[in-house]
Motif scaffolding. Sequence first.
Motif, PDB file in Angstrom:
ATOM      1  N   HIS A  32      25.849   8.242  -8.016  1.00 19.05           N
ATOM      2  CA  HIS A  32      25.419   7.094  -7.211  1.00 19.05           C
ATOM      3  C   HIS A  32      26.347   6.964  -6.005  1.00 19.05           C
ATOM      4  CE1 HIS A  32      24.434   2.974  -6.068  1.00 19.05           C
ATOM      5  NE2 HIS A  32      23.306   3.185  -6.719  1.00 19.05           N
ATOM      6  N   PRO A  33      25.810   6.496  -4.876  1.00 16.76           N
ATOM      7  CA  PRO A  33      26.647   6.405  -3.676  1.00 16.76           C
ATOM      8  C   PRO A  33      27.671   5.277  -3.680  1.00 16.76           C
ATOM      9  CG  PRO A  33      24.417   5.674  -3.175  1.00 16.76           C
ATOM     10  CD  PRO A  33      24.411   6.211  -4.584  1.00 16.76           C
ATOM     11  N   THR A  34      27.497   4.238  -4.507  1.00 19.97           N
ATOM     12  CA  THR A  34      28.429   3.106  -4.428  1.00 19.97           C
ATOM     13  C   THR A  34      28.854   2.508  -5.767  1.00 19.97           C
ATOM     14  OG1 THR A  34      26.587   1.538  -4.221  1.00 19.97           O
ATOM     15  CG2 THR A  34      27.546   2.385  -2.163  1.00 19.97           C
ATOM     16  N   ARG A  50      35.382   8.648  -9.452  1.00 21.53           N
ATOM     17  CA  ARG A  50      35.133   7.491  -8.599  1.00 21.53           C
ATOM     18  C   ARG A  50      35.065   7.912  -7.132  1.00 21.53           C
ATOM     19  NH1 ARG A  50      37.642   5.383 -12.823  1.00 21.53           N
ATOM     20  NH2 ARG A  50      37.056   3.299 -13.491  1.00 21.53           N
ATOM     21  N   ILE A  51      34.308   7.159  -6.381  1.00 28.22           N
ATOM     22  CA  ILE A  51      34.267   7.358  -4.941  1.00 28.22           C
ATOM     23  C   ILE A  51      35.690   7.225  -4.417  1.00 28.22           C
ATOM     24  CG2 ILE A  51      33.386   6.442  -2.766  1.00 28.22           C
ATOM     25  CD1 ILE A  51      31.108   5.176  -4.512  1.00 28.22           C
ATOM     26  N   PRO A 102      40.528  11.963  -5.346  1.00 26.66           N
ATOM     27  CA  PRO A 102      40.675  13.352  -4.894  1.00 26.66           C
ATOM     28  C   PRO A 102      39.872  14.286  -5.803  1.00 26.66           C
ATOM     29  CG  PRO A 102      42.813  12.352  -5.426  1.00 26.66           C
ATOM     30  CD  PRO A 102      41.762  11.373  -5.799  1.00 26.66           C
ATOM     31  N   LYS A 103      39.261  15.291  -5.219  1.00 31.82           N
ATOM     32  CA  LYS A 103      38.515  16.277  -6.011  1.00 31.82           C
ATOM     33  C   LYS A 103      39.478  17.091  -6.848  1.00 31.82           C
ATOM     34  CE  LYS A 103      34.520  16.622  -3.045  1.00 31.82           C
ATOM     35  NZ  LYS A 103      33.642  17.503  -2.264  1.00 31.82           N
ATOM     36  N   ARG A 104      39.012  17.500  -8.017  1.00 29.86           N
ATOM     37  CA  ARG A 104      39.823  18.287  -8.947  1.00 29.86           C
ATOM     38  C   ARG A 104      39.501  19.775  -8.834  1.00 29.86           C
ATOM     39  NH1 ARG A 104      38.406  14.875 -14.253  1.00 29.86           N
ATOM     40  NH2 ARG A 104      38.329  12.888 -13.183  1.00 29.86           N
ATOM     41  N   GLY A 135      39.548  17.425  -0.437  1.00 28.44           N
ATOM     42  CA  GLY A 135      38.661  16.335  -0.098  1.00 28.44           C
ATOM     43  C   GLY A 135      38.612  15.287  -1.190  1.00 28.44           C
ATOM     44  N   PHE A 136      37.695  14.365  -0.992  1.00 25.92           N
ATOM     45  CA  PHE A 136      37.547  13.238  -1.899  1.00 25.92           C
ATOM     46  C   PHE A 136      36.084  13.109  -2.289  1.00 25.92           C
ATOM     47  CE2 PHE A 136      41.182  12.589   0.800  1.00 25.92           C
ATOM     48  CZ  PHE A 136      42.159  12.188  -0.092  1.00 25.92           C
ATOM     49  N   TYR A 137      35.848  12.544  -3.458  1.00 25.74           N
ATOM     50  CA  TYR A 137      34.467  12.326  -3.903  1.00 25.74           C
ATOM     51  C   TYR A 137      33.813  11.280  -3.017  1.00 25.74           C
ATOM     52  CZ  TYR A 137      35.423  15.093  -8.032  1.00 25.74           C
ATOM     53  OH  TYR A 137      35.739  16.122  -8.874  1.00 25.74           O
ATOM     54  N   ASP A 138      32.608  11.584  -2.571  1.00 17.71           N
ATOM     55  CA  ASP A 138      31.877  10.638  -1.724  1.00 17.71           C
ATOM     56  C   ASP A 138      30.803   9.894  -2.506  1.00 17.71           C
ATOM     57  OD1 ASP A 138      30.156  12.764  -2.116  1.00 17.71           O
ATOM     58  OD2 ASP A 138      29.606  12.976  -0.007  1.00 17.71           O
TER      59      ASP A 138
END
Length: 145
Positions: free
Chosen positions: A21-23, A42-43, A46-48, A53-56
């Motif tokens: 989900h986006p939010t 979670r939005i 940090p990506k594992r 990057g980060f989860y969007d």
Amino acid sequence: MTRVTTGLNDYRYVASLYIDHPTVDPDAITRGMPIKPDRICRIGDPKRTPREGFYDRTHWSVKLQTPADGDVAEFLSMVFERLDSSRALLTELADTGGRAEIFIGLFADRCCDFEMPPTLLANLASLSLGLRLDYYGPDRSPPTP
């Protein structure tokens, strides 16, 4: 992993439920589901992965317990019964840009088949659940439990 050996069929399968989900915060998803997740992201976390990057989006997933016996359609009927209590949540997630899907990993050394009756597909759709089938042929080993 469940093994089905009926008639000419000889296949194994694993399953999971995946929601993104986006939010929405993943804790809200967990509170509304009858099963607890194996993994959440979670939005902004940090990506594992090696990719930076980060989860969007929120990601929520759980490996589903498949029965000792029973084909895919029987299993999906049980999943529908278990998730029916979360109908409002799943519909709201879909209506606000999210998606939920049941993933089935199918492992077979030869051709196999099974039917998913229209009533089963309609039941899954009524929960806004997608269905993803991935076939792994004889050159792929099933994952170890």
